[in-house]
Design a protein around this motif. Structure first.
Motif, PDB file in Angstrom:
ATOM      1  N   UNK A  49       0.826  -1.205   0.000  1.00 17.97           N
ATOM      2  CA  UNK A  49       0.000   0.000   0.000  1.00 17.97           C
ATOM      3  C   UNK A  49       0.861   1.257   0.000  1.00 17.97           C
ATOM      4  N   UNK A  50       0.248   2.376   0.349  1.00 17.62           N
ATOM      5  CA  UNK A  50       0.939   3.667   0.273  1.00 17.62           C
ATOM      6  C   UNK A  50       1.739   3.975   1.555  1.00 17.62           C
ATOM      7  N   UNK A  51       1.016   4.170   2.647  1.00 21.66           N
ATOM      8  CA  UNK A  51       1.638   4.577   3.920  1.00 21.66           C
ATOM      9  C   UNK A  51       0.627   4.335   5.033  1.00 21.66           C
ATOM     10  N   UNK A  52       1.105   4.189   6.281  1.00 22.62           N
ATOM     11  CA  UNK A  52       0.141   3.974   7.368  1.00 22.62           C
ATOM     12  C   UNK A  52      -0.737   5.198   7.607  1.00 22.62           C
ATOM     13  N   UNK A  53      -1.959   4.938   8.069  1.00 21.41           N
ATOM     14  CA  UNK A  53      -2.846   6.008   8.507  1.00 21.41           C
ATOM     15  C   UNK A  53      -2.855   6.032  10.034  1.00 21.41           C
ATOM     16  N   UNK A  54      -3.850   6.708  10.625  1.00 20.95           N
ATOM     17  CA  UNK A  54      -3.886   6.891  12.077  1.00 20.95           C
ATOM     18  C   UNK A  54      -3.993   5.554  12.809  1.00 20.95           C
ATOM     19  N   UNK A  55      -4.913   4.697  12.357  1.00 23.32           N
ATOM     20  CA  UNK A  55      -5.129   3.408  13.026  1.00 23.32           C
ATOM     21  C   UNK A  55      -3.881   2.529  12.920  1.00 23.32           C
ATOM     22  N   UNK A 107       5.813   3.541   2.202  1.00 20.62           N
ATOM     23  CA  UNK A 107       6.351   4.438   3.227  1.00 20.62           C
ATOM     24  C   UNK A 107       5.986   3.888   4.601  1.00 20.62           C
ATOM     25  N   UNK A 108       6.952   3.875   5.505  1.00 18.39           N
ATOM     26  CA  UNK A 108       6.765   3.152   6.767  1.00 18.39           C
ATOM     27  C   UNK A 108       6.231   4.012   7.915  1.00 18.39           C
ATOM     28  N   UNK A 109       6.241   5.332   7.759  1.00 24.54           N
ATOM     29  CA  UNK A 109       5.714   6.207   8.813  1.00 24.54           C
ATOM     30  C   UNK A 109       4.549   7.022   8.256  1.00 24.54           C
ATOM     31  N   UNK A 110       3.655   7.423   9.147  1.00 24.26           N
ATOM     32  CA  UNK A 110       2.446   8.125   8.706  1.00 24.26           C
ATOM     33  C   UNK A 110       2.771   9.571   8.295  1.00 24.26           C
ATOM     34  N   UNK A 111       2.452   9.948   7.061  1.00 21.83           N
ATOM     35  CA  UNK A 111       2.664  11.347   6.666  1.00 21.83           C
ATOM     36  C   UNK A 111       1.679  12.252   7.418  1.00 21.83           C
ATOM     37  N   UNK A 155      -1.433  13.063   4.307  1.00 17.32           N
ATOM     38  CA  UNK A 155      -1.190  13.512   2.927  1.00 17.32           C
ATOM     39  C   UNK A 155      -0.434  12.434   2.171  1.00 17.32           C
ATOM     40  N   UNK A 156      -0.410  12.570   0.824  1.00 19.48           N
ATOM     41  CA  UNK A 156       0.360  11.604   0.034  1.00 19.48           C
ATOM     42  C   UNK A 156       1.846  11.784   0.329  1.00 19.48           C
ATOM     43  N   UNK A 157       2.602  10.701   0.399  1.00 17.84           N
ATOM     44  CA  UNK A 157       4.045  10.845   0.640  1.00 17.84           C
ATOM     45  C   UNK A 157       4.702  11.608  -0.521  1.00 17.84           C
ATOM     46  N   UNK A 158       5.744  12.370  -0.191  1.00 15.10           N
ATOM     47  CA  UNK A 158       6.457  13.107  -1.238  1.00 15.10           C
ATOM     48  C   UNK A 158       7.386  12.148  -1.995  1.00 15.10           C
ATOM     49  N   UNK A 174      11.397   7.823  -2.114  1.00 15.15           N
ATOM     50  CA  UNK A 174      12.745   7.361  -2.479  1.00 15.15           C
ATOM     51  C   UNK A 174      13.555   6.939  -1.264  1.00 15.15           C
ATOM     52  N   UNK A 175      13.372   7.641  -0.133  1.00 15.59           N
ATOM     53  CA  UNK A 175      14.114   7.270   1.080  1.00 15.59           C
ATOM     54  C   UNK A 175      13.613   5.946   1.665  1.00 15.59           C
ATOM     55  N   UNK A 176      12.341   5.627   1.416  1.00 17.16           N
ATOM     56  CA  UNK A 176      11.762   4.383   1.948  1.00 17.16           C
ATOM     57  C   UNK A 176      11.984   3.186   1.031  1.00 17.16           C
ATOM     58  N   UNK A 177      12.249   3.462  -0.257  1.00 20.41           N
ATOM     59  CA  UNK A 177      12.320   2.347  -1.209  1.00 20.41           C
ATOM     60  C   UNK A 177      13.356   1.266  -0.869  1.00 20.41           C
ATOM     61  N   UNK A 178      14.551   1.644  -0.395  1.00 16.92           N
ATOM     62  CA  UNK A 178      15.503   0.573  -0.064  1.00 16.92           C
ATOM     63  C   UNK A 178      14.948  -0.393   0.980  1.00 16.92           C
ATOM     64  N   UNK A 179      14.139   0.102   1.918  1.00 11.74           N
ATOM     65  CA  UNK A 179      13.551  -0.760   2.952  1.00 11.74           C
ATOM     66  C   UNK A 179      12.501  -1.671   2.340  1.00 11.74           C
ATOM     67  N   UNK A 180      11.728  -1.110   1.418  1.00 10.43           N
ATOM     68  CA  UNK A 180      10.711  -1.931   0.745  1.00 10.43           C
ATOM     69  C   UNK A 180      11.382  -3.021  -0.104  1.00 10.43           C
ATOM     70  N   UNK A 181      12.430  -2.629  -0.827  1.00 14.41           N
ATOM     71  CA  UNK A 181      13.139  -3.623  -1.649  1.00 14.41           C
ATOM     72  C   UNK A 181      13.695  -4.747  -0.770  1.00 14.41           C
TER      73      UNK A 181
END
Ligand code: URA
Length: 187
Positions: A39-45, A82-86, A90-93, A98-105
């Motif tokens: 998915x995109x990034x975590x939300x509040x829950x 993205x691993x932290x809630x924006x 909002x949508x991650x920048x 790009x900073x999160x991609x190495x972790x996802x890979x």
């Protein structure tokens, strides 16, 4: 996908969203599953519980998967680009992505799923490096890094468009997940 995870400036931070009061939301489900949902990034829950897709969108996603015949805790691994809630959800920048991609890979490498489902435009663009409306690519199999991936509508979009009528996003997504189950059963 040849990015090095040690490229992060500060190894204790995933990206500039990481701060001492925020949880890093990594994954939910079976790390040996053949199916990975991104998915995109975590939300509040998600931030509260510390797991991806546990809010309203996640509940709908679970329902779609169960409806297609998946056992949520056995057959699926969930994570986000993205691993932290924006802030303010909002949508991650581009930089955050790009900073999160190495972790996802690294997650993809470790879990080594056979099939990846890209949930929404952020996941689609982050992995496939293309900007294309999800309505064009959803439901299509795409070869990527010796795996097959399929983009699908984001469940938050489905919550805003709940019509169950034939040909509407909810109906199309139901058939996408049936197609995904067929593929997984075949592999
Ligand atoms: N939306 C996402 O993209 N990911 C989550 O974990 C929750 C909502």
């Amino acid at each position: 996908m040849n990015q090095n995870i040690t490229s992060a400036k500060d190894p204790s931070k995933v990206c500039d969203l990481t701060n001492p009061i925020q949880k890093i939301v990594v994954s939910r489900g079976n790390p040996f599953a053949k199916l990975m949902i991104i998915g995109e990034a975590p939300g509040a829950k998600e931030e509260e519980i510390g797991k991806p897709f546990v809010g309203r969108s996640g509940k709908l996603l679970d329902k779609l998967l169960q409806n297609a015949g998946f056992n949520i805790s056995k057959d699926v691994y969930f994570c986000n680009v993205v691993k932290c809630r924006p802030p303010k959800n909002r949508r991650p920048t581009k930089t955050e992505i790009n900073e999160n991609l190495p972790w996802l890979y690294q997650q993809i490498k470790l879990v080594n799923p056979r099939v990846i489902v890209l949930v929404g435009a952020t996941a689609l663009e982050a992995i496939l490096k293309i900007k294309s409306p999800i309505s064009i690519l959803r439901g299509k199999w795409i070869d990527w890094d010796s795996k097959v991936v399929m983009p699908v509508f984001h469940p938050s979009y489905l919550l805003r468009n709940p019509s169950k009528e034939e040909g509407k996003p909810m109906d199309l997504t139901k058939s996408d997940f049936l197609k995904i189950k067929e593929k997984i059963d075949f592999l």
